[in-house]
Design a protein around this motif. Structure first.
Motif, PDB file in Angstrom:
ATOM      1  N   VAL A  75      10.143  24.307 -17.736  1.00 32.44           N
ATOM      2  CA  VAL A  75      10.608  24.318 -16.346  1.00 32.44           C
ATOM      3  C   VAL A  75       9.867  23.261 -15.530  1.00 32.44           C
ATOM      4  O   VAL A  75      10.476  22.512 -14.757  1.00 32.44           O
ATOM      5  N   MET A  76       8.547  23.174 -15.687  1.00 28.77           N
ATOM      6  CA  MET A  76       7.756  22.213 -14.908  1.00 28.77           C
ATOM      7  C   MET A  76       8.101  20.772 -15.296  1.00 28.77           C
ATOM      8  O   MET A  76       8.204  19.901 -14.435  1.00 28.77           O
ATOM      9  N   ALA A  77       8.292  20.509 -16.595  1.00 28.13           N
ATOM     10  CA  ALA A  77       8.676  19.170 -17.029  1.00 28.13           C
ATOM     11  C   ALA A  77      10.054  18.803 -16.483  1.00 28.13           C
ATOM     12  O   ALA A  77      10.280  17.674 -16.020  1.00 28.13           O
ATOM     13  N   SER A  78      10.975  19.751 -16.494  1.00 31.46           N
ATOM     14  CA  SER A  78      12.318  19.506 -15.956  1.00 31.46           C
ATOM     15  C   SER A  78      12.271  19.233 -14.454  1.00 31.46           C
ATOM     16  O   SER A  78      12.963  18.340 -13.956  1.00 31.46           O
ATOM     17  N   ILE A 130       5.452  38.041 -20.818  1.00 21.99           N
ATOM     18  CA  ILE A 130       5.909  36.650 -20.832  1.00 21.99           C
ATOM     19  C   ILE A 130       6.588  36.256 -19.520  1.00 21.99           C
ATOM     20  O   ILE A 130       6.393  35.146 -19.025  1.00 21.99           O
ATOM     21  N   LEU A 131       7.360  37.153 -18.927  1.00 21.71           N
ATOM     22  CA  LEU A 131       8.077  36.818 -17.694  1.00 21.71           C
ATOM     23  C   LEU A 131       7.109  36.546 -16.547  1.00 21.71           C
ATOM     24  O   LEU A 131       7.149  35.480 -15.919  1.00 21.71           O
ATOM     25  N   SER A 172       4.025  33.175 -12.813  1.00 19.02           N
ATOM     26  CA  SER A 172       2.724  32.843 -12.240  1.00 19.02           C
ATOM     27  C   SER A 172       2.329  31.401 -12.560  1.00 19.02           C
ATOM     28  O   SER A 172       1.833  30.671 -11.696  1.00 19.02           O
ATOM     29  N   ALA A 173       2.566  30.953 -13.785  1.00 21.02           N
ATOM     30  CA  ALA A 173       2.217  29.578 -14.171  1.00 21.02           C
ATOM     31  C   ALA A 173       3.056  28.551 -13.403  1.00 21.02           C
ATOM     32  O   ALA A 173       2.535  27.533 -12.937  1.00 21.02           O
ATOM     33  N   VAL A 174       4.341  28.826 -13.242  1.00 18.96           N
ATOM     34  CA  VAL A 174       5.209  27.896 -12.499  1.00 18.96           C
ATOM     35  C   VAL A 174       4.798  27.848 -11.036  1.00 18.96           C
ATOM     36  O   VAL A 174       4.678  26.763 -10.446  1.00 18.96           O
ATOM     37  N   ILE A 192       3.402  24.717  -8.818  1.00 17.85           N
ATOM     38  CA  ILE A 192       4.023  24.289  -7.565  1.00 17.85           C
ATOM     39  C   ILE A 192       2.973  24.185  -6.463  1.00 17.85           C
ATOM     40  O   ILE A 192       2.973  23.234  -5.677  1.00 17.85           O
ATOM     41  N   PHE A 193       2.062  25.147  -6.417  1.00 14.45           N
ATOM     42  CA  PHE A 193       0.986  25.083  -5.421  1.00 14.45           C
ATOM     43  C   PHE A 193       0.075  23.876  -5.664  1.00 14.45           C
ATOM     44  O   PHE A 193      -0.397  23.254  -4.717  1.00 14.45           O
TER      45      PHE A 193
END
Length: 186
Positions: A49-52, A106-107, A112-114, A118-119
């Motif tokens: 998601v972060m790479a996209s 996992i969810l 939390s990681a995404v 973003i922060f």
């Protein structure tokens, strides 16, 4: 331990203690590798998601420049004005707390990681804003960001500290703006 074993083994010293020590070291190494693989498997969706998102933002910037050269300007907020609303902070806190209570869910771990990423990006945006206000040249800013990327990526402990500081700056900025923006100017 591994270096000591290597030296003793190279000197021809052997024995039960050395073999036991080597077995312990190998066991620790297997545990570390297994934990890393589990963490990677757990957070792989958030990495995608972060790479996209990064590729989308870069593509948007390139498309914006092309469109603005050939027609009218687009109303897209520039990076240095990027800021999250306070509701994102509360979503992050809830997701982080739930992931702590549920363990390796996992969810919530990925949410939390995404949100943390973003922060961090918003923290970089705050720094970019202040560098622009101090009239730091784009080339110098680029050097600062490359150096920060190298620091974050390759220094382990210092990288962790840098990420946490950027995360905290982005989080605080979402609750209480750290930029004094003159609405006529921007």
């Amino acid at each position: 331990l591994l270096n000591s074993y290597d030296r003793m083994s190279g000197a021809g010293i052997s024995g039960e203690n050395i073999d036991t020590t080597l077995a312990k070291v190998e066991g620790m190494m297997r545990t570390i590798v297994a934990a890393f693989e589990k963490q990677l498997d757990l957070l792989l969706p958030s990495l995608i998601v972060m790479a996209s998102a990064l590729l989308s933002y870069v593509s948007l910037g390139i498309a914006r420049q092309i469109v603005e050269k050939n027609s009218k300007p687009l109303d897209i907020r520039p990076f240095y004005l990027l800021r999250l609303s306070s509701s994102f902070t509360f979503i992050f806190i809830i997701a982080d707390m739930v992931s702590m209570f549920l363990g390796a869910n996992i969810l919530f771990a990925n949410v939390s990681a995404v949100l943390t990423s973003i922060f961090v990006v918003c923290g970089i945006s705050v720094i970019d804003f202040h560098l622009r206000m101090k009239a730091v040249k784009p080339f110098v800013r680029a050097i600062i960001y490359v150096a920060a990327f190298v620091l974050i990526t390759f220094t382990g402990f210092f990288g962790t500290i840098a990420v946490n500081i950027l995360h905290f700056v982005g989080l605080i900025d979402s609750l209480r703006p750290l930029r004094r923006i003159d609405s006529d100017k921007f």
